[in-house]
Design an enzyme around this catalytic site. Structure first.
Site, PDB file in Angstrom:
ATOM      1  CG  ASP A   4      -2.899   9.890  10.421  1.00 33.83           C
ATOM      2  OD1 ASP A   4      -4.032  10.425  10.389  1.00 33.83           O
ATOM      3  OD2 ASP A   4      -2.335   9.437   9.412  1.00 33.83           O
TER       4      ASP A   4
ATOM      5  N   GLY B  18       0.813  -1.211   0.000  1.00 32.37           N
ATOM      6  CA  GLY B  18       0.000   0.000   0.000  1.00 32.37           C
ATOM      7  C   GLY B  18       0.841   1.253   0.000  1.00 32.37           C
ATOM      8  NE  ARG B  19       1.499   5.537  -4.177  1.00 34.61           N
ATOM      9  CZ  ARG B  19       2.722   5.788  -4.623  1.00 34.61           C
ATOM     10  NH1 ARG B  19       3.443   6.739  -4.058  1.00 34.61           N
ATOM     11  NH2 ARG B  19       3.240   5.107  -5.626  1.00 34.61           N
TER      12      ARG B  19
ATOM     13  CB  VAL C  70       3.710  -0.464   3.276  1.00 30.56           C
ATOM     14  CG1 VAL C  70       4.048  -1.626   4.201  1.00 30.56           C
ATOM     15  CG2 VAL C  70       3.507   0.810   4.072  1.00 30.56           C
TER      16      VAL C  70
END
Length: 452
Positions: free
Chosen positions: A150, A32-33, A39
């Site tokens: 986050d 993923g991004r 990643v």
């Protein structure tokens, strides 16, 4: 690392990655991004284990004698001190060719964002089980002196055995200042970002609890706190205006204590926000009994449904593909085997299907040899018990084989057989039986010259 990803691919193709990071970690599959970087699942060649390798591309150019490098090391050491089952384990950190990297455990399952997108409002017991897991992870991190900064549904992992794991701890602090300096970007996700952070204040513990409140809001309502929009300006205006809509009095099906907790966590003024872990636990725990078992069922159902959806897909394929659109072989998994998770304006969490451009690229570059290689990778995943990943890969391999090799080709039939195995082991009995029967008919036709 290389430059930005290619345009036109879902989410943008990831930048090229080194063959071996820090002489030890070999990237094998794109996962993923995010706002901080990309990643990959990687192989730790020294310890022979799977790891998640996150390259913080927003902070490229670190040197060993810089203040940013010293801060990165301090924060990474702080993350490594957190020892809690609800916090993803950090194994290693460092810098490779100027790009910081983190090495973490790989989680098999789904995310809260993906589950909420498919299931809508979640049962109260599941809501409280997930929220309790997040709260306990935050308490452990805060005790260790680490803030998340986050907290959002995409950073909440849900494993197949019902464990709730908070991911990407501390990354906003690790890369935040440098990312803002380099890109002018907001560090965080506005739908789940505390109002004080939007106003420019340095987020403290209260901001993490606000993130928990917005995750609760999503789980209870099935809706984003500020509506289905991707307009950052509109979201920030609502967040700093009326704030998260109160649940108390508006959701008669939600237990009053739970509604009050959400409203308290989502208060705009951090000084008025509920932050006491014990008080939060006292509200969630009595409402969470039986939630782990239900959560396991939901995660399993999502994995099974995803496998079933991909079992019969046969794409429309153009007769020829421009060679200018060729995709390097190492990008095949990255762009094709994983769905586009950018979502849409009306449903930001819903995984989209492959774009037509990506499908043409994949189909145009697939060969019998590369299809066979991907099939073997998927079989290895099945044998290692990673059924969702195998089914996801095969859901792309099978349609490509059907189109480029034909329905009777051995690679096609073998790929369909193993896809059926995945379905059966994911408890999708009827689709698995249908796929097994289809394969058997094709095999009979090849050997006997007719259908049974």
């Amino acid at each position: 690392m290389g430059g930005p990803g290619r345009e036109g691919l879902p989410g943008g193709a990831p930048p090229s990655v080194p063959v071996l990071v820090a002489g030890r970690y070999r990237p094998v599959r794109f996962l993923g991004r995010g706002g901080m970087g990309v990643v990959h699942e990687a192989e730790d060649t020294r310890l022979d284990r799977r790891v998640a390798l996150k390259m913080l591309t927003t902070v490229e150019g670190l040197t060993g004698d810089s203040e940013a490098w010293d801060r990165f090391q301090r924060e990474a050491r702080a993350l490594a001190r957190i020892d809690h089952p609800g916090v993803v384990t950090l194994y290693d950190s460092g810098v490779h060719d100027g790009t910081p990297y983190l090495v973490m455990q790989v989680l098999d399952g789904t995310t809260l964002a993906d589950l909420a997108s498919s299931a809508g409002p979640l049962p109260t017991t599941v809501v409280c089980t997930v929220a309790l897991g997040i709260a306990e992870a935050l308490e452990a991190a805060h005790t260790a002196g680490v803030l998340h900064r986050d907290v959002k549904p995409t950073n909440v992992g849900l494993t197949r055995n019902g464990r709730v794991v908070l991911q990407d701890f501390g990354l906003a602090r690790l890369a935040g200042e440098a990312a803002i300096t380099r890109t002018g970007a907001i560090v965080g996700t506005p739908q789940f970002m505390a109002p004080e952070a939007m106003r420019g204040a340095l987020p403290e513990r209260a901001a993490d609890w606000y993130g928990l409140g917005t995750c609760l809001y999503l789980m209870i309502t099935g809706e984003l706190p500020f509506g289905p929009t991707v307009d950052y300006g509109a979201i920030i205006h609502r967040a700093l205006g009326d704030g998260v809509p109160p649940l108390s009095g508006r959701r008669p099906d939600c237990p009053p204590d739970l509604c009050r907790l959400v409203d308290d966590l989502c208060r705009q003024d951090p000084a008025l926000r509920r932050q006491d872990p014990e008080s939060i636990r006292e509200t969630l725990l009595p409402l969470s009994y039986g939630g782990t078992e239900r959560l396991v069922d939901l995660v399993t159902d999502r994995a099974r449904d995803g496998a079933v959806r991909g079992a019969w897909a046969i794409p429309d394929v153009p007769e020829s593909v421009s060679r200018a659109e060729e995709m390097p072989e190492y990008l095949w998994d990255e762009a094709a085997a994983l769905p586009d998770r950018r979502g849409t304006a009306t449903d930001p969490f819903r995984p989209a299907t492959l774009s037509d451009t990506t499908r043409r690229i994949v189909l145009g570059t697939m060969t019998p040899q590369s299809a066979l290689a991907r099939q073997r990778e998927a079989v290895n995943l099945v044998l290692r018990g990673r059924l969702e990943e195998a089914a996801q890969m095969l859901s792309v391999v099978v349609p490509v084989c059907l189109t480029t090799l034909g329905p009777d080709h051995p690679t096609t039939l073998t790929s369909q057989y193993w896809h059926a195995v995945c379905l059966a082991r994911l408890d999708a009995g009827r689709p698995a039986l249908e796929l097994f029967s289809s394969v058997n008919r094709r095999v009979a036709r090849r050997t006997d010259g007719h259908d049974d």
